[in-house]
Design an enzyme around this catalytic site. Structure first.
Site, mmCIF file in Angstrom:
data_model
loop_
_atom_site.group_PDB
_atom_site.id
_atom_site.type_symbol
_atom_site.label_atom_id
_atom_site.label_comp_id
_atom_site.label_asym_id
_atom_site.label_seq_id
_atom_site.Cartn_x
_atom_site.Cartn_y
_atom_site.Cartn_z
ATOM 1 N N HIS A 18 0.844 -1.204 0.000
ATOM 2 C CA HIS A 18 0.000 0.000 0.000
ATOM 3 C C HIS A 18 0.877 1.252 0.000
ATOM 4 O O HIS A 18 0.633 2.203 -0.740
ATOM 5 C CB HIS A 18 -0.882 0.052 1.257
ATOM 6 C CG HIS A 18 -1.991 -0.945 1.295
ATOM 7 N ND1 HIS A 18 -2.200 -1.784 2.362
ATOM 8 C CD2 HIS A 18 -2.964 -1.233 0.410
ATOM 9 C CE1 HIS A 18 -3.261 -2.534 2.133
ATOM 10 N NE2 HIS A 18 -3.746 -2.226 0.943
ATOM 11 N N LYS A 42 -15.595 -7.804 6.289
ATOM 12 C CA LYS A 42 -14.360 -8.314 6.869
ATOM 13 C C LYS A 42 -14.355 -8.275 8.390
ATOM 14 O O LYS A 42 -14.959 -7.411 8.992
ATOM 15 C CB LYS A 42 -13.175 -7.525 6.313
ATOM 16 C CG LYS A 42 -12.983 -7.813 4.834
ATOM 17 C CD LYS A 42 -11.858 -6.987 4.261
ATOM 18 C CE LYS A 42 -11.702 -7.272 2.772
ATOM 19 N NZ LYS A 42 -10.752 -6.363 2.150
ATOM 20 N N ARG A 91 -1.934 -6.100 -8.099
ATOM 21 C CA ARG A 91 -0.906 -7.147 -8.050
ATOM 22 C C ARG A 91 -1.135 -8.090 -9.220
ATOM 23 O O ARG A 91 -1.691 -7.679 -10.230
ATOM 24 C CB ARG A 91 -0.989 -7.881 -6.702
ATOM 25 C CG ARG A 91 -0.521 -7.017 -5.532
ATOM 26 C CD ARG A 91 -0.972 -7.584 -4.223
ATOM 27 N NE ARG A 91 -2.428 -7.720 -4.250
ATOM 28 C CZ ARG A 91 -3.169 -8.180 -3.260
ATOM 29 N NH1 ARG A 91 -2.603 -8.562 -2.157
ATOM 30 N NH2 ARG A 91 -4.477 -8.245 -3.356
ATOM 31 N N SER A 129 -3.128 -7.410 2.894
ATOM 32 C CA SER A 129 -3.519 -7.186 4.294
ATOM 33 C C SER A 129 -3.953 -8.496 4.932
ATOM 34 O O SER A 129 -3.653 -8.754 6.104
ATOM 35 C CB SER A 129 -4.680 -6.191 4.361
ATOM 36 O OG SER A 129 -4.254 -4.922 3.969
HETATM 37 O O1 PNS Z 1 -8.863 -2.570 0.518
HETATM 38 P P1 PNS Z 1 -10.185 -3.020 -0.006
HETATM 39 O O2 PNS Z 1 -10.938 -3.814 1.032
HETATM 40 O O3 PNS Z 1 -10.085 -3.743 -1.315
HETATM 41 O O4 PNS Z 1 -11.025 -1.649 -0.254
HETATM 42 C C1 PNS Z 1 -12.323 -1.718 -0.725
HETATM 43 C C2 PNS Z 1 -13.022 -0.340 -0.714
HETATM 44 C C3 PNS Z 1 -13.141 0.180 0.709
HETATM 45 C C4 PNS Z 1 -12.234 0.640 -1.550
HETATM 46 C C5 PNS Z 1 -14.420 -0.588 -1.347
HETATM 47 O O5 PNS Z 1 -15.095 -1.583 -0.629
HETATM 48 C C6 PNS Z 1 -15.282 0.667 -1.404
HETATM 49 O O6 PNS Z 1 -15.066 1.537 -2.202
HETATM 50 N N1 PNS Z 1 -16.305 0.728 -0.518
HETATM 51 C C7 PNS Z 1 -17.221 1.845 -0.461
HETATM 52 C C8 PNS Z 1 -18.596 1.465 -0.998
HETATM 53 C C9 PNS Z 1 -18.686 1.659 -2.494
HETATM 54 O O7 PNS Z 1 -18.458 2.723 -3.023
HETATM 55 N N2 PNS Z 1 -19.052 0.570 -3.210
HETATM 56 C C10 PNS Z 1 -19.191 0.611 -4.661
HETATM 57 C C11 PNS Z 1 -17.924 0.245 -5.385
HETATM 58 S S1 PNS Z 1 -17.611 -1.487 -5.258
#
Ligand code: PNS
Length: 162
Positions: A18, A42, A91, A129
């Site tokens: 990250h 999660k 990745r 993570s």
């Molecule tokens: O590190 P991660 O868990 O892959 O991050 C995921 C994250 C937080 C970026 C994603 O879940 C997110 O954008 N959540 C907010 C809700 C949203 O906008 N959902 C629509 C797009 S999938």
């Protein structure tokens, strides 16, 4: 016009992978907001406050980076901040489907925000993570997977659990 980007994620915990993406994105944009979203699917190792602390410690050397939390839809948050881009690290092929879907949905929700992908550094391509969470909770050595400041936040979180 200032170019502002959002680097969103769960960051539970933030890894060196990250951090590498954050550092490189900070050179591509005038300002970068590292935005911690709460992913309800999660089971967290770090609380939201601990993730914010870990990110603040590990990004303090980048003057154009700030750390925030967001709730709700990412695109709404990005629009609200005046950001034009969302930056995500990529990745190996395993990330592609999930990232592609997220980028498509986000663009469908707003075509004013584009998703930009940065390929991970070779040496971090195996890091995630969830791997750090597993190694840390099972008592393994995760020291070389995270920034030293993040290490102590994780150590405190593990101590509070036991
Ligand atoms: O590190 P991660 O868990 O892959 O991050 C995921 C994250 C937080 C970026 C994603 O879940 C997110 O954008 N959540 C907010 C809700 C949203 O906008 N959902 C629509 C797009 S999938």
């Amino acid at each position: 016009m200032l170019r502002l980007a959002i680097c969103p994620g769960s960051f539970d915990p933030p890894t060196l992978g990250h951090l590498d993406v954050i550092e490189r994105a900070s050179r591509l944009f005038d300002e970068l907001i590292v935005a911690v979203g709460v992913n309800s699917a999660k089971n967290p190792l770090l609380s939201l406050e601990q993730r914010l602390e870990a990110l603040n410690i590990s990004t303090k050397e980048f003057p154009n980076v700030r750390v925030e939390q967001f709730k709700g839809l990412l695109v709404n948050y990005a629009l609200d901040k005046g950001a034009t881009s969302i930056v995500r690290g990529l990745r190996a092929t395993a990330d592609f489907e999930y990232e592609f879907q997220m980028a498509m949905i986000n663009r469908r929700l707003s075509d004013k925000v584009d998703t930009v992908f940065l390929m991970t550094k070779w040496e971090h391509s195996y890091l995630s993570s969830s791997i750090v969470r597993e190694v840390a909770t099972l008592g393994g050595d995760y020291a070389e997977m995270v920034h030293p400041g993040v290490r102590s936040v994780i150590a405190k979180a593990l101590e509070a659990r036991s």
